[in-house]
Design an enzyme around this catalytic site. Sequence first.
Site, PDB file in Angstrom:
ATOM      1  N   GLU A 185       9.488  -4.307  12.852  1.00 20.30           N
ATOM      2  CA  GLU A 185       9.208  -3.173  11.952  1.00 20.30           C
ATOM      3  C   GLU A 185       7.886  -2.535  12.380  1.00 20.30           C
ATOM      4  O   GLU A 185       6.840  -3.191  12.330  1.00 20.30           O
ATOM      5  CB  GLU A 185       9.105  -3.648  10.495  1.00 20.30           C
ATOM      6  N   LYS A 216      -1.470  -7.226  -9.432  1.00 19.60           N
ATOM      7  CA  LYS A 216      -2.440  -7.249  -8.323  1.00 19.60           C
ATOM      8  C   LYS A 216      -1.997  -6.181  -7.325  1.00 19.60           C
ATOM      9  O   LYS A 216      -1.102  -6.392  -6.513  1.00 19.60           O
ATOM     10  CB  LYS A 216      -2.488  -8.633  -7.655  1.00 19.60           C
ATOM     11  N   PHE A 252       0.809  -1.226   0.000  1.00 21.47           N
ATOM     12  CA  PHE A 252       0.000   0.000   0.000  1.00 21.47           C
ATOM     13  C   PHE A 252       0.842   1.276   0.000  1.00 21.47           C
ATOM     14  O   PHE A 252       0.350   2.341  -0.341  1.00 21.47           O
ATOM     15  CB  PHE A 252      -0.937   0.010   1.225  1.00 21.47           C
ATOM     16  N   GLU A 266      -4.903  -4.031  -2.027  1.00 22.61           N
ATOM     17  CA  GLU A 266      -6.351  -3.833  -1.895  1.00 22.61           C
ATOM     18  C   GLU A 266      -6.670  -2.534  -1.150  1.00 22.61           C
ATOM     19  O   GLU A 266      -7.781  -2.022  -1.238  1.00 22.61           O
ATOM     20  CB  GLU A 266      -6.994  -5.035  -1.193  1.00 22.61           C
ATOM     21  N   CYS A 290       9.768   1.406   3.533  1.00 25.44           N
ATOM     22  CA  CYS A 290      10.722   0.334   3.826  1.00 25.44           C
ATOM     23  C   CYS A 290      12.124   0.911   3.986  1.00 25.44           C
ATOM     24  O   CYS A 290      13.022   0.216   4.430  1.00 25.44           O
ATOM     25  CB  CYS A 290      10.712  -0.695   2.711  1.00 25.44           C
ATOM     26  N   SER A 344       5.528  -7.033   3.177  1.00 28.07           N
ATOM     27  CA  SER A 344       6.160  -7.359   4.459  1.00 28.07           C
ATOM     28  C   SER A 344       6.977  -8.642   4.346  1.00 28.07           C
ATOM     29  O   SER A 344       6.721  -9.483   3.478  1.00 28.07           O
ATOM     30  CB  SER A 344       5.083  -7.506   5.531  1.00 28.07           C
TER      31      SER A 344
HETATM   32  P1  NAD Z   1       1.659  -6.740   2.969  1.00 27.65           P
HETATM   33  O1  NAD Z   1       2.723  -7.767   2.998  1.00 27.65           O
HETATM   34  O2  NAD Z   1       0.583  -6.799   3.982  1.00 27.65           O
HETATM   35  O3  NAD Z   1       0.911  -6.758   1.548  1.00 27.65           O
HETATM   36  C1  NAD Z   1       1.623  -6.704   0.333  1.00 27.65           C
HETATM   37  C2  NAD Z   1       0.838  -7.449  -0.744  1.00 27.65           C
HETATM   38  O4  NAD Z   1       0.702  -8.816  -0.346  1.00 27.65           O
HETATM   39  C3  NAD Z   1      -0.576  -6.906  -0.945  1.00 27.65           C
HETATM   40  O5  NAD Z   1      -0.847  -6.872  -2.331  1.00 27.65           O
HETATM   41  C4  NAD Z   1      -1.454  -7.917  -0.224  1.00 27.65           C
HETATM   42  O6  NAD Z   1      -2.713  -8.073  -0.829  1.00 27.65           O
HETATM   43  C5  NAD Z   1      -0.665  -9.210  -0.349  1.00 27.65           C
HETATM   44  N1  NAD Z   1      -0.865 -10.107   0.791  1.00 27.65           N
HETATM   45  C6  NAD Z   1      -1.083  -9.742   2.087  1.00 27.65           C
HETATM   46  N2  NAD Z   1      -1.220 -10.853   2.856  1.00 27.65           N
HETATM   47  C7  NAD Z   1      -1.090 -11.916   2.036  1.00 27.65           C
HETATM   48  C8  NAD Z   1      -1.127 -13.335   2.245  1.00 27.65           C
HETATM   49  N3  NAD Z   1      -1.333 -13.858   3.449  1.00 27.65           N
HETATM   50  N4  NAD Z   1      -0.943 -14.130   1.181  1.00 27.65           N
HETATM   51  C9  NAD Z   1      -0.716 -13.618  -0.043  1.00 27.65           C
HETATM   52  N5  NAD Z   1      -0.689 -12.282  -0.305  1.00 27.65           N
HETATM   53  C10 NAD Z   1      -0.853 -11.439   0.730  1.00 27.65           C
HETATM   54  O7  NAD Z   1       2.404  -5.311   2.993  1.00 27.65           O
HETATM   55  P2  NAD Z   1       1.751  -3.876   3.127  1.00 27.65           P
HETATM   56  O8  NAD Z   1       1.256  -3.703   4.519  1.00 27.65           O
HETATM   57  O9  NAD Z   1       0.850  -3.588   2.001  1.00 27.65           O
HETATM   58  O10 NAD Z   1       3.067  -2.968   2.906  1.00 27.65           O
HETATM   59  C11 NAD Z   1       3.966  -2.669   3.927  1.00 27.65           C
HETATM   60  C12 NAD Z   1       5.169  -3.584   3.920  1.00 27.65           C
HETATM   61  O11 NAD Z   1       5.819  -3.550   2.659  1.00 27.65           O
HETATM   62  C13 NAD Z   1       6.224  -3.179   4.931  1.00 27.65           C
HETATM   63  O12 NAD Z   1       6.718  -4.319   5.577  1.00 27.65           O
HETATM   64  C14 NAD Z   1       7.307  -2.528   4.081  1.00 27.65           C
HETATM   65  O13 NAD Z   1       8.592  -2.553   4.643  1.00 27.65           O
HETATM   66  C15 NAD Z   1       7.223  -3.359   2.851  1.00 27.65           C
HETATM   67  N6  NAD Z   1       7.800  -2.677   1.708  1.00 27.65           N
HETATM   68  C16 NAD Z   1       9.004  -3.116   1.258  1.00 27.65           C
HETATM   69  C17 NAD Z   1       9.615  -2.477   0.204  1.00 27.65           C
HETATM   70  C18 NAD Z   1      10.947  -2.950  -0.315  1.00 27.65           C
HETATM   71  O14 NAD Z   1      11.293  -2.613  -1.431  1.00 27.65           O
HETATM   72  N7  NAD Z   1      11.700  -3.728   0.451  1.00 27.65           N
HETATM   73  C19 NAD Z   1       8.992  -1.373  -0.413  1.00 27.65           C
HETATM   74  C20 NAD Z   1       7.745  -0.958   0.066  1.00 27.65           C
HETATM   75  C21 NAD Z   1       7.157  -1.625   1.139  1.00 27.65           C
END
Ligand code: NAD
Length: 500
Positions: free
Chosen positions: A389, A179, A155, A182, A287, A232
């Site tokens: 985090e 994708k 997000f 959401e 991140c 994450s």
């Molecule tokens: P998230 O992991 O909750 O969601 C990311 C994506 O995964 C979304 O599209 C979500 O729909 C999907 N997802 C969530 N749970 C899932 C599951 N159980 N099974 C399959 N798909 C699933 O992350 P978020 O809260 O949207 O974003 C924040 C996180 O992203 C933080 O941890 C941040 O550090 C990380 N991030 C990392 C970078 C990088 O380049 N390292 C960049 C931006 C954000």
Amino acid sequence: MTSSSALAPVPNLIGGEWLTSSATQNIPVFNPSRGEIIAQTPLCDAATVNDAVSAAHAAFPAWADTPPTERARVFFRFKMLLEDHFEELAQSVTREHGKTVSEARGDVRRGIEMVEFACGIPSLLMGEILPNVARGIDCDAVRQPLGVCAGITPFNFPAMVPLWMYPVALVCGNTFVLKPSEKVPLTAIRIAELLLQAGLPPGVFNLVHGGREAVDALLIHPKVRAVSFVGSTLIARYIYETGTKNGKRVQSNGGAKNYVVVMPDADIDHTVRGVVEAAFGCAGERCMAGSTAVVVGDASKRFLPSLIDAARAIRVGPTDTADQPGMGPVITRQHADRIGELIEHGTREGATVAADGRGVKIAGAPHGFFVGATILDHVQSGTMVHHEEIFGPVLNVMRFGDLDAAIDLANASAYGNGASIFTRSGKAAREFKHRVKAGMVGINIGVPASMAWFPFNGWDDSFFGDLHMQGREGVQFFTQLKVTTTRWFNDNEGTIWADR
Ligand code: NAD
């Protein structure tokens, strides 16, 4: 979560058509500044994902056969459309994510830089040749696309992160299914409309909304060749393990906990500005956020009072107004509550709250998801707030006697995204750069996120895979080499050249 809101679910893009989803479950999208529902995201099922992958698969042969220069030309037009709609896109990011307008402009600008990089990809697709590897035999290696690639995004950068993926994949000749998160589907949709307007043929780029079921469908789909993920660490590891087990290439960026070392000789004003921006920019939802300031020696006396004053002075408020605050809300009410719980937990672990952002009340925006800038001082190694985090506007402060101890602390982290040092000493900066265990290093810069031409270079639990997003590694990820060894016969004599 299912909402009773009357808003229609946002559409999917499949085979060049914007289609209403038949999903039975939707989740609400909020304007975090107000806590109001502004859209509904459908949680699509595996059948819808299959429709999108099939459309991408059908579009692949013609797109892969399109000259790279023509593919790039679509992205030159796309870049111009993104510039024309720059302010509108920034407003969209602000509305669904809550970033300040200036931070949202940064999100869109970094995304556009990826498109600019992608416009130049034809020169990176050029192959290699070694003539006469044996007498009369030539050998060459060329890059070819993989097929259908998928992207799953978080997000926190609604414009930039999806653009890390598909401009590179598409100019390389692949087709794509995105994708998006959401929680922030609207900017991704608007950008996709501009991509179609730029002349991309139907089916080359598809967009499907959803959660876990949609993601799993992409991970196991036999026609998906490669998966790019950002999110994450827990999910990033799952994506990498499941995707690779199903025979796909995977690049999977995870979470982080980044250290900012402040040396006793650091320029105080510059360092305070840098650390405040690193810790509290985008409300800490980055991140590459500087989440722990490691204060070395008597830097604490010179630096901390100014840092605490600067954090307390940050005005928090709604970002969807002309009167822009210094910091906006976080993404959801649940996330704001979790950040508050982690701060509480930190105090139970012995940290002191030097700046307290809990319980902020904003007149005129009583339902927004606000947390003020918070500094937890005297955080101890091994506590939960030290390693977890938080992904919010919370800065840990830890104190150490020398640079060695500060580097050892950073190197003990499971993550490895970014690390920065503020100092006037070239020797200390050089030592830090060489020894710190992180893939992106900043020297007198708080957030060393690499630009489009360099890899976005997480290490350890911040990245699972071999080839990062952005830069040449991105091109390598989205292509496979074909090596051809050639020998021509002499038609008239039936002998091979090498025999003559
Ligand atoms: P998230 O992991 O909750 O969601 C990311 C994506 O995964 C979304 O599209 C979500 O729909 C999907 N997802 C969530 N749970 C899932 C599951 N159980 N099974 C399959 N798909 C699933 O992350 P978020 O809260 O949207 O974003 C924040 C996180 O992203 C933080 O941890 C941040 O550090 C990380 N991030 C990392 C970078 C990088 O380049 N390292 C960049 C931006 C954000």
